[in-house]
Design a protein around this motif. Structure first.
Motif, PDB file in Angstrom:
ATOM      1  N   ILE A 161      18.395  -7.315  14.815  1.00 49.70           N
ATOM      2  CA  ILE A 161      16.962  -7.000  14.852  1.00 49.70           C
ATOM      3  C   ILE A 161      16.194  -8.181  15.420  1.00 49.70           C
ATOM      4  N   ASN A 162      15.150  -7.866  16.188  1.00 47.19           N
ATOM      5  CA  ASN A 162      14.393  -8.926  16.853  1.00 47.19           C
ATOM      6  C   ASN A 162      12.965  -8.469  17.132  1.00 47.19           C
ATOM      7  N   PRO A 163      12.149  -8.228  16.074  1.00 47.21           N
ATOM      8  CA  PRO A 163      10.767  -7.806  16.306  1.00 47.21           C
ATOM      9  C   PRO A 163       9.999  -8.883  17.057  1.00 47.21           C
ATOM     10  N   ASN A 164       9.113  -8.464  17.960  1.00 46.06           N
ATOM     11  CA  ASN A 164       8.390  -9.455  18.747  1.00 46.06           C
ATOM     12  C   ASN A 164       7.415 -10.239  17.872  1.00 46.06           C
ATOM     13  N   VAL A 165       6.900 -11.336  18.393  1.00 45.90           N
ATOM     14  CA  VAL A 165       6.106 -12.265  17.599  1.00 45.90           C
ATOM     15  C   VAL A 165       4.837 -11.613  17.059  1.00 45.90           C
ATOM     16  N   GLY A 166       4.262 -10.664  17.815  1.00 45.75           N
ATOM     17  CA  GLY A 166       3.067  -9.980  17.343  1.00 45.75           C
ATOM     18  C   GLY A 166       3.361  -9.131  16.119  1.00 45.75           C
ATOM     19  N   PHE A 167       4.508  -8.448  16.114  1.00 44.36           N
ATOM     20  CA  PHE A 167       4.887  -7.633  14.968  1.00 44.36           C
ATOM     21  C   PHE A 167       5.174  -8.517  13.751  1.00 44.36           C
ATOM     22  N   VAL A 168       5.775  -9.669  13.981  1.00 40.57           N
ATOM     23  CA  VAL A 168       6.059 -10.595  12.880  1.00 40.57           C
ATOM     24  C   VAL A 168       4.761 -11.054  12.218  1.00 40.57           C
ATOM     25  N   HIS A 169       3.778 -11.416  13.020  1.00 44.96           N
ATOM     26  CA  HIS A 169       2.496 -11.851  12.461  1.00 44.96           C
ATOM     27  C   HIS A 169       1.831 -10.730  11.676  1.00 44.96           C
ATOM     28  N   GLN A 170       1.924  -9.495  12.179  1.00 43.97           N
ATOM     29  CA  GLN A 170       1.313  -8.378  11.472  1.00 43.97           C
ATOM     30  C   GLN A 170       2.031  -8.087  10.158  1.00 43.97           C
ATOM     31  N   LEU A 171       3.332  -8.239  10.129  1.00 44.76           N
ATOM     32  CA  LEU A 171       4.080  -8.061   8.882  1.00 44.76           C
ATOM     33  C   LEU A 171       3.691  -9.118   7.860  1.00 44.76           C
ATOM     34  N   GLN A 172       3.489 -10.339   8.304  1.00 47.85           N
ATOM     35  CA  GLN A 172       3.056 -11.396   7.405  1.00 47.85           C
ATOM     36  C   GLN A 172       1.664 -11.107   6.853  1.00 47.85           C
ATOM     37  N   GLU A 173       0.785 -10.564   7.686  1.00 50.63           N
ATOM     38  CA  GLU A 173      -0.557 -10.196   7.244  1.00 50.63           C
ATOM     39  C   GLU A 173      -0.506  -8.990   6.300  1.00 50.63           C
ATOM     40  N   TYR A 174       0.444  -8.108   6.514  1.00 47.57           N
ATOM     41  CA  TYR A 174       0.508  -6.876   5.730  1.00 47.57           C
ATOM     42  C   TYR A 174       0.809  -7.154   4.265  1.00 47.57           C
ATOM     43  N   GLU A 175       1.454  -8.259   3.981  1.00 49.24           N
ATOM     44  CA  GLU A 175       1.760  -8.615   2.601  1.00 49.24           C
ATOM     45  C   GLU A 175       0.486  -8.656   1.763  1.00 49.24           C
ATOM     46  N   ALA A 176      -0.545  -9.308   2.273  1.00 45.15           N
ATOM     47  CA  ALA A 176      -1.819  -9.379   1.553  1.00 45.15           C
ATOM     48  C   ALA A 176      -2.523  -8.027   1.538  1.00 45.15           C
ATOM     49  N   ILE A 177      -2.403  -7.272   2.624  1.00 42.96           N
ATOM     50  CA  ILE A 177      -3.095  -5.984   2.730  1.00 42.96           C
ATOM     51  C   ILE A 177      -2.563  -4.981   1.713  1.00 42.96           C
ATOM     52  N   TYR A 178      -1.231  -4.847   1.622  1.00 37.46           N
ATOM     53  CA  TYR A 178      -0.707  -3.827   0.710  1.00 37.46           C
ATOM     54  C   TYR A 178      -0.911  -4.235  -0.744  1.00 37.46           C
ATOM     55  N   LEU A 179      -0.881  -5.536  -1.037  1.00 42.29           N
ATOM     56  CA  LEU A 179      -1.152  -5.979  -2.405  1.00 42.29           C
ATOM     57  C   LEU A 179      -2.607  -5.722  -2.787  1.00 42.29           C
ATOM     58  N   ALA A 180      -3.518  -5.951  -1.846  1.00 43.77           N
ATOM     59  CA  ALA A 180      -4.931  -5.672  -2.107  1.00 43.77           C
ATOM     60  C   ALA A 180      -5.149  -4.183  -2.324  1.00 43.77           C
ATOM     61  N   LYS A 181      -4.492  -3.363  -1.513  1.00 42.52           N
ATOM     62  CA  LYS A 181      -4.637  -1.912  -1.643  1.00 42.52           C
ATOM     63  C   LYS A 181      -4.136  -1.446  -3.004  1.00 42.52           C
ATOM     64  N   LEU A 182      -2.993  -1.954  -3.440  1.00 46.40           N
ATOM     65  CA  LEU A 182      -2.444  -1.554  -4.733  1.00 46.40           C
ATOM     66  C   LEU A 182      -3.312  -2.048  -5.881  1.00 46.40           C
ATOM     67  N   THR A 183      -3.843  -3.258  -5.749  1.00 46.00           N
ATOM     68  CA  THR A 183      -4.699  -3.807  -6.791  1.00 46.00           C
ATOM     69  C   THR A 183      -5.956  -2.979  -6.948  1.00 46.00           C
ATOM     70  N   ILE A 184      -6.586  -2.629  -5.836  1.00 43.20           N
ATOM     71  CA  ILE A 184      -7.797  -1.815  -5.873  1.00 43.20           C
ATOM     72  C   ILE A 184      -7.508  -0.450  -6.482  1.00 43.20           C
ATOM     73  N   LYS A 185      -6.360   0.117  -6.136  1.00 44.13           N
ATOM     74  CA  LYS A 185      -5.999   1.441  -6.639  1.00 44.13           C
ATOM     75  C   LYS A 185      -5.812   1.419  -8.149  1.00 44.13           C
ATOM     76  N   MET A 186      -5.308   0.297  -8.679  1.00 41.88           N
ATOM     77  CA  MET A 186      -5.023   0.204 -10.104  1.00 41.88           C
ATOM     78  C   MET A 186      -6.246  -0.142 -10.941  1.00 41.88           C
ATOM     79  N   MET A 187      -7.261  -0.738 -10.333  1.00 41.22           N
ATOM     80  CA  MET A 187      -8.444  -1.174 -11.069  1.00 41.22           C
ATOM     81  C   MET A 187      -9.458  -0.041 -11.162  1.00 41.22           C
ATOM     82  N   SER A 188     -10.049   0.123 -12.341  1.00 31.74           N
ATOM     83  CA  SER A 188     -11.079   1.134 -12.533  1.00 31.74           C
ATOM     84  C   SER A 188     -12.407   0.608 -11.983  1.00 31.74           C
ATOM     85  N   PRO A 189     -13.381   1.494 -11.725  1.00 33.73           N
ATOM     86  CA  PRO A 189     -14.711   1.039 -11.277  1.00 33.73           C
ATOM     87  C   PRO A 189     -15.328   0.032 -12.239  1.00 33.73           C
ATOM     88  N   MET A 190     -15.085   0.216 -13.537  1.00 36.10           N
ATOM     89  CA  MET A 190     -15.639  -0.716 -14.524  1.00 36.10           C
ATOM     90  C   MET A 190     -15.029  -2.104 -14.364  1.00 36.10           C
TER      91      MET A 190
END
Length: 227
Positions: A161-190
């Motif tokens: 496997i050899n994803p190009n450098v742009g895909f690697v950077h996006q995967l590194q960024e996605y770590e924070a994105i999916y964690l934020a999405k899951l955190t928001i989903k788990m937290m109530s409005p209150m």
């Protein structure tokens, strides 16, 4: 975050060595990344491989290609397997993150059936294009893995496997994105409101709180766009 609201992920399943050897022999040069999830080249799903695919119990196939390859890289057995076809340019500026949610939903729908009723292969014509990135992102979000750990897990099973450098950077960024999405989903409005109130009430931190609110809001927007 409260202990009861702590993000929970399943353990990464291990593939048995004898099953992995059998899978490698059965699905051309495709490698079993997770039980029932294979990653391989176009040759692993070409027309001559139909008996092998059926014998191995493959039910779903993700076809990753560039749009200019559409005339010769296409679903070979549309009446036999369920396909997800993704046109993704092998270009560092291609937004590959936008394909992650659709791919995860497709893989989950396949693997949820379990065993040979839900086996699939993700293939592409070029080893450096996005099929590996899609599988790495799936591992990250499903098992709560960091990019480096998910990449290592996939590379140990398919070393080329050899994803190009742009895909690697996006995967590194996605770590924070999916964690934020899951955190928001788990937290109530209150809980969200209380979080902002606590930040705003801290002495000498109003400016920083406003900046953090803007960053948090940006993450919410990003998470909403990819969900």
């Amino acid at each position: 975050m409260d202990e009861e609201n702590k993000l929970q992920f399943p353990c990464l399943p291990a593939t048995k060595e004898d099953l992995l050897v059998s899978a490698l022999a059965a699905v051309s040069t495709a490698a079993e990344i997770l039980p029932g999830l294979f990653l391989g080249p176009y040759s692993s799903a070409m027309k001559s491989k139909l008996p092998v695919l059926e014998g191995q119990g493959i039910t779903h196939i993700v076809c990753v290609r560039q749009d200019i390859e559409a005339n010769f890289i296409k679903p070979n057995f549309p009446h036999t397997f369920r396909y997800l076809v993704l046109d993704i340019a092998d270009n560092p500026v291609e937004n590959v993150i936008r394909f992650f949610p659709k791919t995860k939903e497709f893989i989950d729908s396949c693997l949820a059936t379990g065993g040979k009723d839900g086996w699939m292969v993700v293939f592409t014509f070029h080893p450096q294009i996005a099929n590996a990135a899609l599988v790495i992102a799936y591992l990250m979000e499903t098992f709560g893995m960091k990019y480096r750990d998910a990449f290592s897990h996939v590379q140990e099973r398919r070393f080329c496997i050899n994803p190009n450098v742009g895909f690697v950077h996006q995967l590194q960024e996605y770590e924070a994105i999916y964690l934020a999405k899951l955190t928001i989903k788990m937290m109530s409005p209150m809980q969200l409101g209380r979080s902002f109130s606590l930040q705003a009430g801290m002495p000498g931190s109003r400016k920083r709180s406003l900046e953090e609110d803007e960053d948090f809001g940006a993450m919410q927007v990003t998470a909403a766009q990819i969900s």
